[in-house]
Design a protein around this motif. Structure first.
Motif, short mmCIF file in Angstrom:
data_model
loop_
_atom_site.label_atom_id
_atom_site.label_comp_id
_atom_site.label_asym_id
_atom_site.label_seq_id
_atom_site.Cartn_x
_atom_site.Cartn_y
_atom_site.Cartn_z
N GLY A 163 0.67 -1.24 -0.16
CA GLY A 163 -0.02 0.08 0.07
C GLY A 163 0.86 1.10 0.09
O GLY A 163 2.20 1.28 -0.09
N ASP A 164 0.01 2.43 -0.02
CA ASP A 164 0.95 3.71 0.38
C ASP A 164 1.77 3.73 1.24
O ASP A 164 1.59 2.96 2.28
N ASP A 216 -1.44 9.81 16.50
CA ASP A 216 -1.64 8.49 16.73
C ASP A 216 -1.18 7.87 15.28
O ASP A 216 -1.12 8.70 14.28
N LEU A 217 -1.06 6.39 15.26
CA LEU A 217 -0.45 5.84 14.14
C LEU A 217 -1.61 4.73 13.25
O LEU A 217 -1.28 4.00 12.70
N GLY A 218 -2.77 5.35 13.60
CA GLY A 218 -3.93 4.62 13.18
C GLY A 218 -4.53 4.74 11.61
O GLY A 218 -5.37 4.11 11.32
N PHE A 219 -3.61 5.98 11.22
CA PHE A 219 -4.24 6.13 9.71
C PHE A 219 -3.67 4.95 8.77
O PHE A 219 -2.86 4.03 8.92
N ASP A 220 -4.42 4.92 7.63
CA ASP A 220 -4.37 3.96 6.87
C ASP A 220 -3.12 4.30 5.68
O ASP A 220 -3.02 4.90 4.92
N ALA A 221 -2.04 3.11 6.00
CA ALA A 221 -0.89 3.49 5.21
C ALA A 221 -0.37 1.86 5.23
O ALA A 221 -0.25 1.33 6.26
#
Length: 401
Positions: free
Chosen positions: A5-6, A129-134
């Protein structure tokens, strides 16, 4: 885990921007998030090493760097004769020439290239936070890295023992050029016009603010000269906090640059270390291959550990107590020995780095300067009567004789 993914890079300093360029070269959609709304103008690194210049030149940055470096070199008020670097203020290193290039100028060059390659750069964005989509998240957000803390990386090391100031100022009074040791610390004047630095070994700074009054007081204490600072153009406070993450990867989160390792700025090694982290990591991360990505820590962790060790040694050499002064005097004599000078120069400039490729061939794992790898791909070359396979970062992966 293979993730395609990105990729999100946190931090738009030189390490984050170069990593974004590297990923974009490999066709990976990359987003950079930066807490600051504009580029920081605080005085930072002023030069890059000859090896770092060679590595950036292989990516096609040479002409842009040369143009800026020529203009910035014209502003030098002083340059040590015959030396290409220093160890603890001993200007006796004689390896690849240093290249005058401020960190801000380098960031502008890298950002322009990143935008050309389609990298999305979002400023004024603070990561909480590190919950973003990557697919992967890479912390290039400095020594106080939020990414490192949120991901739970261990960051052991030693605490600060000194207070250092660096600034560009307008100065009244006579202050000798160069580095100077005194009974109260170390001070430097130059090489940039108006640039001063002081080091006092009485504990960490009480505050990170560098006012005209605190700068002037420190400069007077350490130098013993009756000088007056009439204006401060840019200033920073630093110390010798020395720490390194035990690993550079936890799952889909990685660290590079000061987020992975912090140390005193002795020898100007920090910026070079971080940029070379980015060049090692980018092409590996783009593959999404777990085993290959893990070699990033395997290869770069020992390199940074050595920088931490030698910067701590430099701090010890420059302390003003009588025992350290004698040690400094002895080390100055040792640096006059060609083999010692060669060893220290290579260590500080990183020209002796050799990655373990599993081959005993003396060329394997070494860097090949002068190649055009601006497309971000590796190549094969004839070298010393052998066929060498060169990785995208310019290091030899395999040798066939």
């Amino acid at each position: 885990m293979k993730t395609t993914g990105d990729i999100t890079v946190v931090g738009a300093g030189p390490v984050g921007l170069l990593l974004a360029c590297e990923l974009a070269l490999q066709g990976v959609r990359t987003t950079v998030l930066e807490r600051l709304t504009t580029q920081a103008d605080t005085i930072k690194a002023q030069m890059i090493s000859g090896r770092t210049y060679q590595m950036l030149a292989m990516r096609g940055f040479g002409s842009a760097i040369d143009a800026v470096s020529e203009a910035e070199s014209a502003r030098l008020a002083w340059r040590p004769t015959g030396a290409t670097g220093h160890f603890a203020g001993l200007f006796k290193l004689d390896g690849l020439p240093l290249v005058m290039l401020t960190q801000q100028a380098l960031e502008r060059i890298l950002e322009a290239r990143a935008l050309e390659l389609g990298v999305e750069i979002h400023r004024g964005v603070e990561v909480t936070d590190l919950g973003f989509d990557a697919g992967f998240i890479v912390g290039c957000d400095g020594g106080r890295s939020t990414v490192r803390k949120l991901a739970g990386f261990d960051f052991p090391g030693t605490g600060p023992t000194l207070t250092g100031y660096q600034a560009i100022v307008d100065l009244e009074g006579d202050l000798p050029r160069g580095w100077h040791h005194t009974p109260t610390g170390v001070y430097a004047c130059g090489p940039l016009q108006g640039r001063i630095m002081t080091m006092e070994y009485d504990g960490p700074p009480a505050t990170r603010d560098a006012t005209r009054e605190t700068l002037e007081a420190s400069l007077r204490r350490v130098s013993g000269h009756d000088v007056r600072i009439t204006a401060v153009h840019t200033a920073t406070v630093w110390t010798d906090n020395t720490r390194q993450a035990t690993t550079y990867r936890r799952g889909n989160v990685l660290l590079a640059g000061d987020a992975a390792h912090v140390h005193s700025p002795f020898g100007g090694q920090g910026l070079n270390l971080g940029l070379q982290d980015a060049l090692n990591l980018g092409w590996k991360l783009a593959t999404g291959d777990d085993a290959l990505i893990d070699t990033y820590t395997t290869e770069r962790h020992p390199v940074a550990a050595r920088v931490l060790h030698n910067t701590m040694a430099q701090v010890a050499l420059t302390r003003p107590d009588p025992h350290s002064r004698e040690l400094y005097s002895l080390f100055a004599t040792l640096l006059d020995l060609p083999d010692v000078r060669k060893h220290i120069t290579a260590m500080v400039q990183g020209t002796d780095i050799r990655y373990d490729t599993g081959s005993d061939d003396p060329l394997a794992g070494t860097f090949v300067p002068g190649l055009d790898l601006s497309d971000g791909k590796g190549t094969s070359i004839a070298l010393d009567g052998a066929e060498a396979t060169v990785r995208p970062d310019g290091y030899i992966a395999e040798v066939t004789r």
